[in-house]
Design a protein around this motif. Structure first.
Motif, PDB file in Angstrom:
ATOM      1  N   ALA A 176     -13.306  -1.156  -5.690  1.00  0.00           N
ATOM      2  CA  ALA A 176     -12.575   0.023  -6.141  1.00  0.00           C
ATOM      3  C   ALA A 176     -12.100   0.862  -4.944  1.00  0.00           C
ATOM      4  N   ASP A 177     -12.926   0.969  -3.919  1.00  0.00           N
ATOM      5  CA  ASP A 177     -12.529   1.733  -2.726  1.00  0.00           C
ATOM      6  C   ASP A 177     -11.333   1.092  -2.043  1.00  0.00           C
ATOM      7  N   LEU A 178     -11.369  -0.236  -1.921  1.00  0.00           N
ATOM      8  CA  LEU A 178     -10.259  -0.939  -1.282  1.00  0.00           C
ATOM      9  C   LEU A 178      -8.977  -0.776  -2.094  1.00  0.00           C
ATOM     10  N   HIS A 179      -9.075  -0.906  -3.395  1.00  0.00           N
ATOM     11  CA  HIS A 179      -7.903  -0.725  -4.245  1.00  0.00           C
ATOM     12  C   HIS A 179      -7.360   0.700  -4.152  1.00  0.00           C
ATOM     13  N   GLY A 180      -8.262   1.678  -4.126  1.00  0.00           N
ATOM     14  CA  GLY A 180      -7.838   3.062  -3.991  1.00  0.00           C
ATOM     15  C   GLY A 180      -7.144   3.330  -2.674  1.00  0.00           C
ATOM     16  N   LEU A 181      -7.628   2.712  -1.609  1.00  0.00           N
ATOM     17  CA  LEU A 181      -6.992   2.885  -0.304  1.00  0.00           C
ATOM     18  C   LEU A 181      -5.596   2.282  -0.302  1.00  0.00           C
ATOM     19  N   ILE A 182      -5.430   1.108  -0.886  1.00  0.00           N
ATOM     20  CA  ILE A 182      -4.105   0.494  -0.957  1.00  0.00           C
ATOM     21  C   ILE A 182      -3.131   1.402  -1.701  1.00  0.00           C
ATOM     22  N   GLN A 183      -3.594   1.984  -2.794  1.00  0.00           N
ATOM     23  CA  GLN A 183      -2.732   2.907  -3.536  1.00  0.00           C
ATOM     24  C   GLN A 183      -2.393   4.141  -2.714  1.00  0.00           C
ATOM     25  N   ASP A 184      -3.344   4.591  -1.910  1.00  0.00           N
ATOM     26  CA  ASP A 184      -3.120   5.770  -1.078  1.00  0.00           C
ATOM     27  C   ASP A 184      -2.148   5.494   0.062  1.00  0.00           C
ATOM     28  N   VAL A 185      -2.157   4.267   0.557  1.00  0.00           N
ATOM     29  CA  VAL A 185      -1.324   3.907   1.703  1.00  0.00           C
ATOM     30  C   VAL A 185       0.158   3.956   1.357  1.00  0.00           C
ATOM     31  N   GLY A 186       0.532   3.570   0.140  1.00  0.00           N
ATOM     32  CA  GLY A 186       1.940   3.610  -0.240  1.00  0.00           C
ATOM     33  C   GLY A 186       2.279   2.573  -1.278  1.00  0.00           C
ATOM     34  N   SER A 187       3.543   2.521  -1.627  1.00  0.00           N
ATOM     35  CA  SER A 187       3.975   1.660  -2.726  1.00  0.00           C
ATOM     36  C   SER A 187       4.272   0.222  -2.301  1.00  0.00           C
ATOM     37  N   GLU A 188       4.551  -0.009  -1.025  1.00  0.00           N
ATOM     38  CA  GLU A 188       4.885  -1.359  -0.575  1.00  0.00           C
ATOM     39  C   GLU A 188       3.638  -2.246  -0.534  1.00  0.00           C
ATOM     40  N   PRO A 189       3.730  -3.504  -0.967  1.00  0.00           N
ATOM     41  CA  PRO A 189       2.591  -4.411  -0.846  1.00  0.00           C
ATOM     42  C   PRO A 189       2.145  -4.560   0.607  1.00  0.00           C
ATOM     43  N   VAL A 190       0.849  -4.641   0.822  1.00  0.00           N
ATOM     44  CA  VAL A 190       0.283  -4.723   2.160  1.00  0.00           C
ATOM     45  C   VAL A 190      -0.025  -6.181   2.504  1.00  0.00           C
ATOM     46  N   VAL A 191      -0.417  -6.400   3.749  1.00  0.00           N
ATOM     47  CA  VAL A 191      -1.037  -7.659   4.146  1.00  0.00           C
ATOM     48  C   VAL A 191      -2.484  -7.334   4.475  1.00  0.00           C
ATOM     49  N   LEU A 192      -3.410  -7.979   3.770  1.00  0.00           N
ATOM     50  CA  LEU A 192      -4.834  -7.744   3.970  1.00  0.00           C
ATOM     51  C   LEU A 192      -5.373  -8.653   5.066  1.00  0.00           C
ATOM     52  N   VAL A 193      -6.288  -8.117   5.864  1.00  0.00           N
ATOM     53  CA  VAL A 193      -6.996  -8.925   6.863  1.00  0.00           C
ATOM     54  C   VAL A 193      -8.487  -8.706   6.641  1.00  0.00           C
ATOM     55  N   GLY A 194      -9.161  -9.731   6.141  1.00  0.00           N
ATOM     56  CA  GLY A 194     -10.593  -9.642   5.900  1.00  0.00           C
ATOM     57  C   GLY A 194     -11.355 -10.521   6.872  1.00  0.00           C
ATOM     58  N   SER A 195     -12.596 -10.141   7.146  1.00  0.00           N
ATOM     59  CA  SER A 195     -13.439 -10.898   8.074  1.00  0.00           C
ATOM     60  C   SER A 195     -14.794 -11.174   7.434  1.00  0.00           C
ATOM     61  N   SER A 196     -15.222 -12.426   7.481  1.00  0.00           N
ATOM     62  CA  SER A 196     -16.529 -12.828   6.963  1.00  0.00           C
ATOM     63  C   SER A 196     -16.692 -12.389   5.515  1.00  0.00           C
ATOM     64  N   ILE A 197     -17.656 -11.506   5.200  1.00  0.00           N
ATOM     65  CA  ILE A 197     -17.909 -11.155   3.808  1.00  0.00           C
ATOM     66  C   ILE A 197     -16.731 -10.423   3.182  1.00  0.00           C
ATOM     67  N   SER A 198     -15.946  -9.706   3.985  1.00  0.00           N
ATOM     68  CA  SER A 198     -14.840  -8.955   3.379  1.00  0.00           C
ATOM     69  C   SER A 198     -13.689  -9.859   2.945  1.00  0.00           C
ATOM     70  N   THR A 199     -13.680 -11.121   3.362  1.00  0.00           N
ATOM     71  CA  THR A 199     -12.691 -12.044   2.796  1.00  0.00           C
ATOM     72  C   THR A 199     -12.938 -12.229   1.299  1.00  0.00           C
ATOM     73  N   MET A 200     -14.187 -12.091   0.878  1.00  0.00           N
ATOM     74  CA  MET A 200     -14.512 -12.213  -0.543  1.00  0.00           C
ATOM     75  C   MET A 200     -14.066 -10.962  -1.297  1.00  0.00           C
ATOM     76  N   LEU A 201     -14.146  -9.804  -0.646  1.00  0.00           N
ATOM     77  CA  LEU A 201     -13.586  -8.593  -1.250  1.00  0.00           C
ATOM     78  C   LEU A 201     -12.078  -8.749  -1.436  1.00  0.00           C
ATOM     79  N   CYS A 202     -11.408  -9.258  -0.397  1.00  0.00           N
ATOM     80  CA  CYS A 202      -9.961  -9.478  -0.492  1.00  0.00           C
ATOM     81  C   CYS A 202      -9.640 -10.479  -1.593  1.00  0.00           C
ATOM     82  N   ARG A 203     -10.400 -11.550  -1.657  1.00  0.00           N
ATOM     83  CA  ARG A 203     -10.185 -12.564  -2.707  1.00  0.00           C
ATOM     84  C   ARG A 203     -10.290 -11.942  -4.097  1.00  0.00           C
ATOM     85  N   ASP A 204     -11.351 -11.169  -4.326  1.00  0.00           N
ATOM     86  CA  ASP A 204     -11.565 -10.599  -5.658  1.00  0.00           C
ATOM     87  C   ASP A 204     -10.531  -9.525  -5.978  1.00  0.00           C
TER      88      ASP A 204
END
Length: 290
Positions: free
Chosen positions: A80-108
């Motif tokens: 939820a925090d990651l999704h909220g940050l993306i919404q806060d950043v702006g309307s354009e789709p982002v490119v996510l960069v995840g490392s180790s366990i956070s790749t699973m956050l990006c996946r989900d």
């Protein structure tokens, strides 16, 4: 000299909790998602070239250095925090960069909200194309080490696992001691434990990778204990649009051991997304003309 931070803010996420956010540069957004043993400082000197071309956004998760402590944090809270940050950043789709366990956050996140990102870079993923038993056993071992000897004992195991032999030999005893001191300074036992516990609830079904609809760049080190050639081949089979880059002589954290090549792969990937988008638009225009 590290490029100065262009913007620092606190983003409210829930109740009285907030996460620390930093931005550098301008252009298409690259959003870096920490693993549980990183923080915003981990990226500053390792994204200098990217910040010359892109808007680099980094943040500390709950229970990390500059963000709120939440000892009851869940995997869904981090999502939820990651999704909220993306919404806060702006309307354009982002490119996510995840490392180790956070790749699973990006996946989900990409499974739940497939339109929030143009693509994602999975750096030394913690997931496996075969299942999650080893990952969960590893996390339980980390929790036991943390309980027995605190962050210092946990670091000793992490260091020998994630770094390549070449880097361990090059840094020697002095390098190890310096990195351990920094790790202990940045990690308190209870917040670290809370984050580790949260990832035990993360799903580990390999078929989840088949649900990813955006382009994925796998970026792994040749010496990563998990990513041998047949595992890479299997993940390429599972992810519909998957590209792979393997950095020679590098372990589980390519951004630490090969920051220049790490940035080059990410920059090339984002450039390829721009080219593909342009081609799709041109093809769409041609179809309308016809």
């Amino acid at each position: 000299m590290t490029r100065p931070v262009d913007g620092i803010r606190k983003l409210h996420v829930a109740g009285d909790l907030s996460i620390h956010v930093e931005e550098r540069g301008s252009g298409p957004v690259l959003l870096f998602v920490n693993n549980f043993f990183a923080n915003v400082d981990s990226w500053r000197s390792r994204t200098e070239e990217l910040a010359e071309r892109f808007r680099v956004v980094t943040y500390d998760m709950r229970n990390q250095r500059n963000s709120s402590i939440d000892l009851g944090v869940s995997w869904d809270d981090h999502l939820a925090d990651l999704h909220g940050l993306i919404q806060d950043v702006g309307s354009e789709p982002v490119v996510l960069v995840g490392s180790s366990i956070s790749t699973m956050l990006c996946r989900d996140l990409l499974r739940r909200y497939p339109n929030v990102a143009r693509g994602a870079v999975f750096v030394g993923p913690a997931f496996s194309p075969y299942g999650g038993r080893r990952r969960k056993a590893t996390v339980r071992t980390w929790l036991a080490l943390l309980a027995a000897g605190g962050p210092a004992q946990l670091f000793e195991q992490l260091y020998s696992t994630v770094m390549s032999d070449e880097t361990v030999e090059r840094l020697g005893g002095a390098g190890f001691s310096g990195m351990r001191a920094a790790f202990v300074s940045d990690h308190e036992s209870e917040p670290t434990r809370a984050n580790l516990l949260s990832c035990l609830d993360a799903p580990d079904v390999p078929q989840l990778l088949q649900e990813l609809s955006c382009p994925i760049q796998m970026l792994v080190g040749e010496a990563d204990f998990q990513w041998y050639p047949s595992a890479l081949a299997e993940v390429e089979r599972l992810i519909p649009d998957c590209r792979t880059a393997v950095l020679p002589g590098v372990g589980h954290l390519p951004y630490m051991e090969a920051p220049t090549e790490f940035q080059r792969v990410i920059g090339d990937f984002v450039d390829s997304l721009a080219v593909e988008t342009t081609c799709e638009r041109l093809a769409g225009g041609a179809d309308q003309v016809i």
